[in-house]
Motif scaffolding. Structure first.
Motif, short mmCIF file in Angstrom:
data_model
loop_
_atom_site.label_atom_id
_atom_site.label_comp_id
_atom_site.label_asym_id
_atom_site.label_seq_id
_atom_site.Cartn_x
_atom_site.Cartn_y
_atom_site.Cartn_z
N VAL A 197 0.88 -1.17 0.00
CA VAL A 197 0.00 0.00 0.00
C VAL A 197 0.92 1.22 0.00
N ARG B 96 1.83 5.30 -0.41
CA ARG B 96 1.34 6.69 -0.33
C ARG B 96 1.78 7.40 -1.60
N LEU C 148 -3.79 6.82 -1.82
CA LEU C 148 -3.06 5.56 -1.65
C LEU C 148 -3.16 4.75 -2.94
N ARG D 294 -4.26 -4.20 5.27
CA ARG D 294 -3.26 -3.15 5.09
C ARG D 294 -3.88 -1.86 4.58
N VAL D 295 -4.83 -2.00 3.66
CA VAL D 295 -5.48 -0.81 3.12
C VAL D 295 -6.20 -0.06 4.23
N THR E 207 -5.77 -0.19 7.47
CA THR E 207 -4.83 0.34 8.47
C THR E 207 -4.18 1.62 7.97
N GLN E 208 -3.66 1.58 6.74
CA GLN E 208 -2.95 2.75 6.23
C GLN E 208 -3.91 3.88 5.88
N LEU E 209 -5.14 3.52 5.56
CA LEU E 209 -6.15 4.55 5.28
C LEU E 209 -6.33 5.44 6.50
N GLU F 262 -4.12 5.71 9.07
CA GLU F 262 -2.87 6.36 9.41
C GLU F 262 -2.58 7.56 8.53
N GLU F 263 -2.91 7.46 7.24
CA GLU F 263 -2.61 8.53 6.30
C GLU F 263 -3.76 9.54 6.15
N ASN F 264 -4.91 9.19 6.74
CA ASN F 264 -6.11 10.03 6.56
C ASN F 264 -6.38 10.25 5.07
N VAL G 127 -8.38 5.74 -2.70
CA VAL G 127 -7.56 4.54 -2.82
C VAL G 127 -7.66 4.05 -4.26
#
Length: 257
Positions: free
Chosen positions: A135, A137, A143, A162-163, A165-167, A169-171, A175
């Motif tokens: 995933v 950035r 993403l 993973r998508v 979770t990172q969604l 974290e990265e706000n 995607v």
């Protein structure tokens, strides 16, 4: 089976196990290596039947091979996995040869090699999972999930985790799933993507599917897979432009504004 002390010493010096079984599966001879492979001693086996020594062995594919070799008088080779009473496993290369009164089994312990092979296979699968489900950035708020190779249930679940979770974290707000590296976008893959898309929407983000070739689109229609809930483009560049537009940005002269 009668042997001489000299012949016994020669056979006991071999790394290969040697077992001689009569027609009714009674051990007539077992050398030291074969006994070690069975976690036993020759004197504990000779005179007893294989079925008495290893209850349940008659239900294994290996025993079926022994029967076939005995009855049809033909030689066979096979790799056999053996499970001990404590649950541990070992692997042996078996060479089974018929003789007038039964069968002879030559066995070579290949547990170390097999264990290394399984460890390498596990490492390869794990590395492949990491490869096919990154995933990235791509830009603030965007993403990118480039899918490579076949997407089985385990990889799909890993991708979704993973998508999501990172969604968070990265706000991220958009995607992009790029499927140009997926050999076959079948119903299973499509449904995984649809499920992930639904979860992404619940978190307030949008999704774009890129890399959809004409043949893939036709196949999806033929299979009855409804991708109407996902925006699709044939090229990743188009998907990036859509994502930037969603964020109120656009590409001007090679830069985005």
């Amino acid at each position: 089976m009668m042997t001489t002390p000299h012949l016994d010493a020669v056979l006991d010096s071999l790394e290969e196990g040697v077992q001689v079984l009569s027609h009714d599966w009674r051990y007539e001879y077992v050398n030291a290596a074969a006994a070690r492979q069975g976690r036993s001693r020759p004197e504990q086996l000779v005179g007893r039947t294989m079925l008495d020594c290893y209850p349940g062995i008659e239900r294994t594919p290996m025993f079926a091979t022994l029967v076939r070799c005995r009855d049809e008088k033909r030689a066979e080779n096979l790799d056999n996995e053996f499970t001990y009473e404590d649950g541990s496993r070992a692997w042996f290369e078996l060479r089974i040869r018929p003789y007038a009164n039964g069968v002879v089994i030559l066995s070579l312990d290949m547990t170390a090699r097999k264990t290394d092979e399984l460890r390498l296979e596990d490492a390869h699968r794990e590395a492949l999972r990491d490869l096919v489900t990154p995933v990235i950035r791509l830009h603030e708020g965007i993403l990118l999930v480039p899918l490579v190779g076949a997407l089985d249930d385990l990889r799909a679940a890993q991708m979704t985790e993973r998508v999501l979770t990172q969604l968070g974290e990265e706000n991220a707000k958009v995607v992009i799933f790029d499927v140009s590296g997926v050999p076959s976008l079948d119903t299973s893959v499509a449904h995984h993507l649809l499920e992930t898309t639904a979860m992404v929407r619940l978190l307030g983000a949008k999704t774009i599917l890129t890399g959809v070739a004409a043949a893939t689109a036709k196949a999806m229609v033929h299979l009855g897979v409804d991708l109407a809930t996902m925006r699709t483009t044939t090229r990743l560049e188009q998907g990036i432009e859509l994502a930037l537009a969603d964020l109120g940005r656009r590409i001007v002269g090679g830069a985005n504004r």
